[in-house]
Design an enzyme around this catalytic site. Structure first.
Site, PDB file in Angstrom:
ATOM      1  N   GLU A  78     127.047  98.756  17.576  1.00 44.73           N
ATOM      2  CA  GLU A  78     127.893  97.920  18.424  1.00 44.73           C
ATOM      3  C   GLU A  78     129.184  98.658  18.725  1.00 44.73           C
ATOM      4  O   GLU A  78     129.829  99.180  17.821  1.00 44.73           O
ATOM      5  CB  GLU A  78     128.240  96.575  17.753  1.00 44.73           C
ATOM      6  N   GLU A 107     126.525  92.599  10.410  1.00 42.57           N
ATOM      7  CA  GLU A 107     127.895  92.512   9.888  1.00 42.57           C
ATOM      8  C   GLU A 107     127.948  91.656   8.628  1.00 42.57           C
ATOM      9  O   GLU A 107     128.608  90.610   8.571  1.00 42.57           O
ATOM     10  CB  GLU A 107     128.839  91.967  10.971  1.00 42.57           C
TER      11      GLU A 107
END
Length: 469
Positions: free
Chosen positions: A368, A174
């Site tokens: 995810e 991320e």
């Protein structure tokens, strides 16, 4: 059902974790302190350098000592892949050493060998929500250019050691988190309530260059390696059909897409160059940086997806905020929310998959996705998490539709296949796993592993390659 609507053969079903959220053993075998070790309240709270308060990251769920037992459970579910991260501080305790810590490399070699034993494809994130604390204290974090070389040496060390056993890699988890949690994302320290955009964008540039250099050295060591980027996807809808709302949604999306644009396309997009100029942000670049970015784009796009967001230009709508992954947003009246206020939007996964694939024409890896919720062990020892099954089923159905749309998706690793410490709040109350861990947010409990109802459900999903949901 036509063949195109089925999940492809060799689809990488599995689960995803992060070192700092499950390993524990934060001082063992030469490991140095990381940014997670001074974040007892999670990534969205200020760090505590005194380390006086209890920090569940220090203990995790003791995966450092139970990895064989846990991987055996993943194998029982039929995992085809397992995404995990390597703690930079286990390999280079202070981040700037030239010689790696052999004990750290040996631990991850054992984890990788255990996965390979069960024919589970290791998927490694090189840097996931942590970095050596010494790099923050001695260099000021990623705003220092020196970290590029330190990271390149770290990545090269991992590729050299593991390239014959590990095909799939991601450079930064991320990577856009530096915008929302600068300490976790970039090792940046600001006064509470203040953020310095100059330092944030400078840090992002250094990470872009470091990521590209990792792609370069990885492909030099082994051309067959697949090295991807990873973003927290934040798909944004306009609140209404008002043109101003639509424009606001486009502008909001760009804040995320900028990070994948640079890594997948290899250059700073014009909209970001204009934004930087208009806001007097001057990124210092070295000669050759733009060429490094252009010549070393990623092989695939990894991304997390938990929820969608809404953009509005109506002041009344802006008052109705909801919680979310990394940042809050305008409440969507058409969606339900989790116990933590994250808006549940399965269709958004199909939408963002199409958005990313249309934009880049590179394979996607959904690394995810999951539901954080409170789970209860019943008197008979069972854990009935139908809420989690419903969430995952709906998202997998939309992923299948995205594949039918023509999107190239290579795998799906749901977040936290075993309960672990939450990144946002540093607690164990918020659980994601198919496997319950008997440990609470104060670190109390037997640490016993218990299969939830979702364990056998996901096992069957994998066994049927997503045909039975």
């Amino acid at each position: 059902m036509s063949e195109i609507k089925k999940f492809p053969k060799g689809f990488l079903w599995g689960g995803a974790v992060a070192a700092n959220q499950l390993e524990g053993a934060y001082k063992e075998d030469g490991k140095g302190l990381s940014t997670a070790d001074v974040s007892p309240k999670g990534i969205m709270s200020p760090p505590d350098f005194s380390m006086k308060d209890f920090n569940l990251y220090h203990e995790g769920i003791d995966f450092y000592h139970t990895y064989k037992e846990d991987i055996a459970l993943f194998a029982e579910m039929g995992f085809k892949s397992f995404r995990f991260s390597i703690a930079w501080t286990r390999i280079f305790p202070n981040g700037d050493e030239q010689t790696p810590n052999e004990q750290g490399l040996e631990f991850y070699e054992k984890v990788i060998d255990e996965l390979v034993k069960y024919n589970i494809e290791p998927v490694i994130t090189i840097s996931h929500y942590e970095m050596p604390l010494a790099l923050v204290k001695n260099y000021g974090g990623w705003k220092s250019r020196k970290l590029v070389a330190f990271y390149e040496n770290y990545a090269k060390t991992l590729f050299t050691r593991f390239h014959k056993k590990v095909k799939y890699w991601m450079t930064f988890n991320e990577i856009n988190v530096v915008m929302h949690a600068p300490f976790t994302g970039g090792g940046l320290l600001f006064e509470e309530g203040e953020k310095n955009d100059q330092d944030i964008y400078q840090s992002a540039h250094h990470q872009f260059v470091a990521s590209a250099l990792a792609v370069k050295v990885g492909h030099e060591i082994n051309p067959d390696l697949q090295i991807g980027c990873m973003i927290a996807s934040m798909l944004t809808y306009p609140y209404s059909s008002k043109p101003e709302d639509m424009l606001a949604a486009v502008m909001q999306d760009r804040k995320t897409l900028f990070f994948s644009d640079v890594q997948a396309r290899g250059y700073y997009p014009s909209y970001m160059r204009n934004y930087l100029e208009e806001n007097d942000i001057n990124i210092v670049m070295e000669d050759g940086d733009l060429e490094i970015l252009q010549e070393n784009t990623v092989d695939y796009i990894g991304f997390s997806y938990y929820m969608s967001f809404v953009a509005s230009t109506d002041p009344e709508h802006l008052k109705a905020q909801t919680s979310g992954n990394l940042l809050a947003g305008v409440k969507n009246p058409h969606l339900k929310a989790s116990e933590w206020g994250w808006q549940i939007d399965p269709v958004g996964l199909r939408t963002v998959s199409n958005q990313l694939y249309d934009r880049y024409q590179k394979p996607l890896f959904i690394v995810e996705n999951g539901l954080g919720a409170v789970d209860k062990v019943e008197d008979d020892g069972s854990v009935n998490d139908d809420h989690r099954i419903d969430y995952l089923r709906a998202h997998i159905q939309e992923m299948k539709k995205a594949i039918a749309d023509g999107v190239d998706i290579i795998g799906y690793t749901s977040w936290g296949p075993i309960d672990l410490v939450s990144a946002s709040t540093a607690e164990l109350k918020k659980r994601y796993g198919y496997i319950y861990v008997d440990r609470d947010s104060k670190g109390q409990g037997s640490n016993k592993r218990i299969k939830k109802k979702s364990f056998n459900w996901y096992k069957n999903v994998i066994a049927t390659n997503g045909e039975e949901l």
